[in-house]
Design an enzyme around this catalytic site. Sequence first.
Site, PDB file in Angstrom:
ATOM      1  N   ALA A  87       0.953  -1.215  -0.071  1.00 47.74           N
ATOM      2  CA  ALA A  87       0.040  -0.023  -0.012  1.00 47.74           C
ATOM      3  C   ALA A  87       0.997   1.243  -0.046  1.00 47.74           C
ATOM      4  O   ALA A  87       2.047   1.201   0.480  1.00 47.74           O
ATOM      5  CB  ALA A  87      -0.848  -0.055   1.152  1.00 47.74           C
ATOM      6  N   GLY A 107       0.670  -5.299   1.199  1.00 47.12           N
ATOM      7  CA  GLY A 107      -0.573  -5.271  -0.015  1.00 47.12           C
ATOM      8  C   GLY A 107       0.035  -5.928  -1.116  1.00 47.12           C
ATOM      9  O   GLY A 107      -0.956  -6.599  -1.816  1.00 47.12           O
ATOM     10  N   GLU A 121      -0.209  -9.394  -0.360  1.00 44.17           N
ATOM     11  CA  GLU A 121      -1.600  -9.962  -0.366  1.00 44.17           C
ATOM     12  C   GLU A 121      -2.274 -10.007  -1.654  1.00 44.17           C
ATOM     13  O   GLU A 121      -2.961 -10.695  -2.046  1.00 44.17           O
ATOM     14  CB  GLU A 121      -2.119  -8.909   0.585  1.00 44.17           C
ATOM     15  N   GLU A 152       3.855  -5.346   7.759  1.00 42.73           N
ATOM     16  CA  GLU A 152       3.022  -4.175   8.166  1.00 42.73           C
ATOM     17  C   GLU A 152       3.063  -4.065   9.633  1.00 42.73           C
ATOM     18  O   GLU A 152       3.125  -2.884  10.063  1.00 42.73           O
ATOM     19  CB  GLU A 152       1.712  -4.580   7.942  1.00 42.73           C
TER      20      GLU A 152
END
Length: 719
Positions: free
Chosen positions: A61, A100, A103, A123
């Site tokens: 992200a 992310g 992910e 994270e």
Amino acid sequence: MARYEQVQGTVALITLTNPPVNALSAAVRLGITETVTRALRDPEVKSMVICGENGVFCGGADIREFAKPMSGPPLVPMIAAIEEGEKPVVAAIEGAAFGGGLELALGCHYRIAHSKARVGLPEVTLGLLPAAGGTQRLPRLIGLAPALDLITTGRHVTAQEALKLGIVDQVTDQSALDLAIQFAQQVVGQPLLPRKLSTRQTPCPPDVDGLLEETMAQVKQRARGAMAPIACVQAVRAAATLPYQAGMQKEQELMATLFHSSQARAMQYCFFAQRAVGRWSLSSGAHSGNSKPRPVSKVAVIGLGTMGRGITVALVKAGMSVLAVETNKKQLEIGKQMVSAMLKHDAQKRNATPRLDLLHFTIDLLELKNTDLIIEAVFEDMALKKQVFKELSSVCKADAFLCTNTSGLDVDELAAVTKRPELVVGMHFFAPAHVMKLLEVVHGSRSSPEAVATAMHLGKRLGKVSVLVGNCAGFVGNRMLKPYLEQANFLLEEGATPELVDGALEEFGFPMGVFKMSDLSGLDVGWRIRKEAGLTGPNVDPRDPPRRRQGRRYSPLPDLVCEQGRLGQKNGRGWYLYDKPGGRVATPDPSIHKFLEEYRIKHGISPRQIDRQEVVERCLFALINEGFRSLDDGIAAGPEDIDMIYVFGYGWPRHRGGPMFYAGMVGLPRVLTRLEHYRQAHPEVPHLEPSPLLRRLVASGSPPINKWRDFLQRPHSQL
Ligand SMILES: CC/C=C/CC(=O)SCCNC(=O)CCNC(=O)[C@H](O)C(C)(C)COP(=O)(O)OP(=O)(O)OC[C@H]1O[C@@H](n2cnc3c(N)ncnc32)[C@H](O)[C@@H]1OP(=O)(O)O
């Protein structure tokens, strides 16, 4: 921000295009959503490949967006749409797939990685948890225990380990993209359901509760007050105990508690600060962008004491050839044995071969004549260091850099004894030098930009966070430590015990309180420095009363402890008692309590109740105050530099962002008010006098930390 192409007739190739790391910004998420929808709808497309531009899959992200209001499609439904679609999707992982990014890859049905790629869910290091399904899909893919490890530590995993764990399906030395496209064609028509991780059960060991409890206990111990690792365990627990959708719900709830927390802000600040300190600049106009490091291939280390040994190991581990120098054969032999043992031990841990071939030992300084860069790590004694620098200046080639590992002596004074002051810089490593990530690079008044660039670059090669600082007693880190230690000693005089002070600092998040840390470092180190400074020993001004030196309050407690032969862990007795000489288990020592009581009686001090808040405020606000002074003096270029020095060199808890960030979080007016309060209570302690910079900042409405530079008394730092 996501390019769409059709390749090999039937494969939709979706490329993330957001340099440098293809972070999942709002625009990238929109791009992925649109291109995936297009591919799913196009009857000609039979399968998809997702990759990233410029050899990086995706750095996760976009962290810069976290402080802004959310815009663009959210990650969770975007990834769900990929997984739920009825066309196989292959992630082609080159470079990195983090957060992310991984992910997203876990939402794909297959993953192909390049052999140099790394993956992970870091994270937790940003004060968060992997909340785009990472805590639910990864355990279902690789099992509970390895997923707990990866998610709670955030560690990066090589492609080879990822293959072993089952995170990726294939690893290639060739193009991961080419293989992924080929693979995407081959898997068309194969059943997709088993590849959808959300449909799987998490593989668990028989004693799930036992594993989760044990992990939680370990994490709490390591976390030192950080919330994210605990939330990570709770989220992964859901993957083992709840159906997928309920687990996703839990993941979101836990993320909501973290996302706007001060800890997450602190850790994200650290992420950017760590990168910012690499962009140094000097008042001359030279900076990291216009000053090139000179290539260094042969390095020498002078002195094989604790620091020299650690530095040698760090250099060899970075693949550099090192000439290690001692004064006599006996010391050389001891150094050789210890360095070799350290390298072997390290290699064993990594299942690698120790690079002993890179090591050369000598007692002959003339062997230095072809060395590019020399790091002096002899005893912390100015006269001795000057003698070494004079000799180095005459035996080393004219353009060799001469670096000193002094922890606080005047770099200019050393440079002045050489014929090449412009090639002299400080390289202040922290013990153990092969482990600690901090390197203070000290810019002397005559150090050239090339010398600075070379030392900063060498630090990076060694895997260190290099921070450029100016030249003053103690530089930045140890200069700020002085008032911190001083307050700790004063607190003992006034009624505290070492356990009370350490307990408060450990509760704050330091791995070790100040007295345990002093015991670990060896109490004689500071004692020797204080003797040299005339604060104790024969050079004390006889007119000074016992608790005053050089016109200010002084606590002789640490000197008296050393005089009792208590040197710390090394001889089993310091501020604490240890199980054995060299032992690590500290227990409170009644004889230290008795000694403190007698000391107070002798000096007419009535002990008072001291609470943890006072300990934290006096020790840390005094340290922070000196940080403001270092900024104003131009010794530290910015608050980020100070914060990274403390996080990487002094165990400041990362979830509190570093001392200057912490001051901002507490509120500058509060820091100022409390310092004023303590200064009034202790008028004989000048370190408690609030710094003019702190006063100016508060008077200007306490601007955010990224604006502090505008308030410095000098337009440019002294660097
Ligand atoms: C809804 C919330 C969901 C959260 C899930 C997440 O994904 S959180 C983010 C998780 N990702 C990470 O923690 C990875 C962070 N990045 C890295 O570890 C490294 O940057 C890298 C990807 C391994 C690449 O390392 P490298 O050494 O090659 O480059 P730099 O670290 O110097 O980075 C280059 C510049 O890119 C900026 N940057 C990197 N990652 C991000 C990111 N995720 N978001 C925004 N910006 C990122 C980095 O700051 C550098 O730019 P500077 O201007 O130099 O600071």
